[in-house]
Design a protein around this motif. Sequence first.
Motif, PDB file in Angstrom:
ATOM      1  N   PHE A 156       0.788  -1.238   0.000  1.00 28.80           N
ATOM      2  CA  PHE A 156       0.000   0.000   0.000  1.00 28.80           C
ATOM      3  C   PHE A 156       0.822   1.291   0.000  1.00 28.80           C
ATOM      4  O   PHE A 156       0.526   2.198  -0.797  1.00 28.80           O
ATOM      5  N   PRO A 157       1.844   1.456   0.855  1.00 30.11           N
ATOM      6  CA  PRO A 157       2.580   2.731   0.835  1.00 30.11           C
ATOM      7  C   PRO A 157       3.244   3.038  -0.510  1.00 30.11           C
ATOM      8  O   PRO A 157       3.124   4.173  -1.012  1.00 30.11           O
ATOM      9  N   PRO A 158       3.944   2.078  -1.155  1.00 32.78           N
ATOM     10  CA  PRO A 158       4.528   2.407  -2.466  1.00 32.78           C
ATOM     11  C   PRO A 158       3.483   2.788  -3.513  1.00 32.78           C
ATOM     12  O   PRO A 158       3.729   3.681  -4.336  1.00 32.78           O
ATOM     13  N   VAL A 159       2.334   2.106  -3.511  1.00 31.65           N
ATOM     14  CA  VAL A 159       1.282   2.449  -4.462  1.00 31.65           C
ATOM     15  C   VAL A 159       0.822   3.893  -4.255  1.00 31.65           C
ATOM     16  O   VAL A 159       0.637   4.652  -5.218  1.00 31.65           O
ATOM     17  N   ALA A 160       0.652   4.296  -3.019  1.00 31.74           N
ATOM     18  CA  ALA A 160       0.258   5.678  -2.728  1.00 31.74           C
ATOM     19  C   ALA A 160       1.300   6.665  -3.232  1.00 31.74           C
ATOM     20  O   ALA A 160       0.962   7.708  -3.820  1.00 31.74           O
ATOM     21  N   ILE A 161       2.577   6.338  -3.046  1.00 30.90           N
ATOM     22  CA  ILE A 161       3.654   7.213  -3.529  1.00 30.90           C
ATOM     23  C   ILE A 161       3.611   7.319  -5.049  1.00 30.90           C
ATOM     24  O   ILE A 161       3.780   8.406  -5.633  1.00 30.90           O
ATOM     25  N   GLY A 162       3.377   6.195  -5.726  1.00 29.14           N
ATOM     26  CA  GLY A 162       3.298   6.205  -7.180  1.00 29.14           C
ATOM     27  C   GLY A 162       2.167   7.072  -7.693  1.00 29.14           C
ATOM     28  O   GLY A 162       2.329   7.825  -8.665  1.00 29.14           O
TER      29      GLY A 162
END
Length: 415
Positions: free
Chosen positions: A381-387
């Motif tokens: 979830f955190p990397p997807v939000a950053i993307g």
Amino acid sequence: MLDVTTANEIADDARVRGNVVRLAAAQALTGANSAVIFATGSIVGATLAPDMSLATVPLSMYVVGLAAGTLPTGAISRRFGRRWAFVIGTGLGALTGLTGSFAILHGSFALFCLATFLGGLYGSVAQSYRFAAADGASSGYRPKAVSWVMAGGVFAGVLGPQLVQWTMDVWSPYLFAFSFLVQAAVALVAMGIVAGVDMPKPAPADLHGGRPLLTIVSQPRFIAAALCGVIAYPMMNLVMTSAPLAMKMCGLSLSDSNFGIQWHIVAMYGPSFFTGALISRLGAPRIVAIGLLLEAGAASIGLSGITAMHFWATLIVLGVGWNFSFIGASALVLETHRPQERNKVQAFNDFLVFGMMAIGSFSSGQLLANYGWSAVNMVVFPPVAIGLIALSAASWARRRKARLEAAMGEFPDAI
């Protein structure tokens, strides 16, 4: 003049279509080779390794090879042309099979790790097929060219496992030794295919032309494209490689695991038949965003239960999400460079993606063993939000630049 330009684009696209057919076939054969490594690597590793904890090292060495081969592939393509890079890559694929077979017959764990590393180098060359397919294509055809080459992976998902099934016991008791020998033969077939790709050696002006790499990769659009590729591929790899062991830990059968991985591969490459058309219609940023959201959706399914159906749904949605986000990010990269800059920019992008995968591949097993399947999914979830934030920022910067350029054109003294 417009008619001449249109005629040239049509002629270029006709040449590109011929390349796309060859590169899609090569993608299928190369993907079959990597499928052999993923299907057998941990099993052979467990047999040959001095300690069971090292059983997955051959698979990690494959990913290290992927990362290590990206920049040399770009350098060879830039100096001698893509065709030579492709031929060298398929030669490494043949060497992978021969070395792997020899390692199994002689019980050498170190030599088998070398074989999978060579397989990673071969895979890194194959990753450039998608970019090569777009060389010389019109802007409207580029996403479709990338997408159709990636579609070759559908056949790899079928051919690779069947190749293992047909050959694994031929040289009993040396399990999979003959499989790797056949892998070498498949790589030689791929060599014959890529040798016919119509990609002339770069012009001398292209060897030193273009902007500095730092200038290109500092563009907000490249940063967003590379970041989304770095997120999409490693996150998919993290969940995919953890899923079979997680299913075993949850008491599910090996057949359940094989079924899930098989359909995951189909989901990864199957949408490629229409992903390019979607990118042409909706734009690459929207398709990347949809793909990242699907990867997050897959992680949510993984958190919701541990039945076979939950794992299968996770893997299938994950595969579709990877297809949209990775192909979309690749199409975005194509928008950030000029023709003479393509090899260095594309190689740098893949180095970032597969370098991050190499780091993640050594930690995925520990994450699952120490914190469980839920932790693997939560990491997504955190990397997807950053993307998604990076995509929004790049789109905002592009619109702002367009407004400023329009204002300068209309009121040159106002800015």
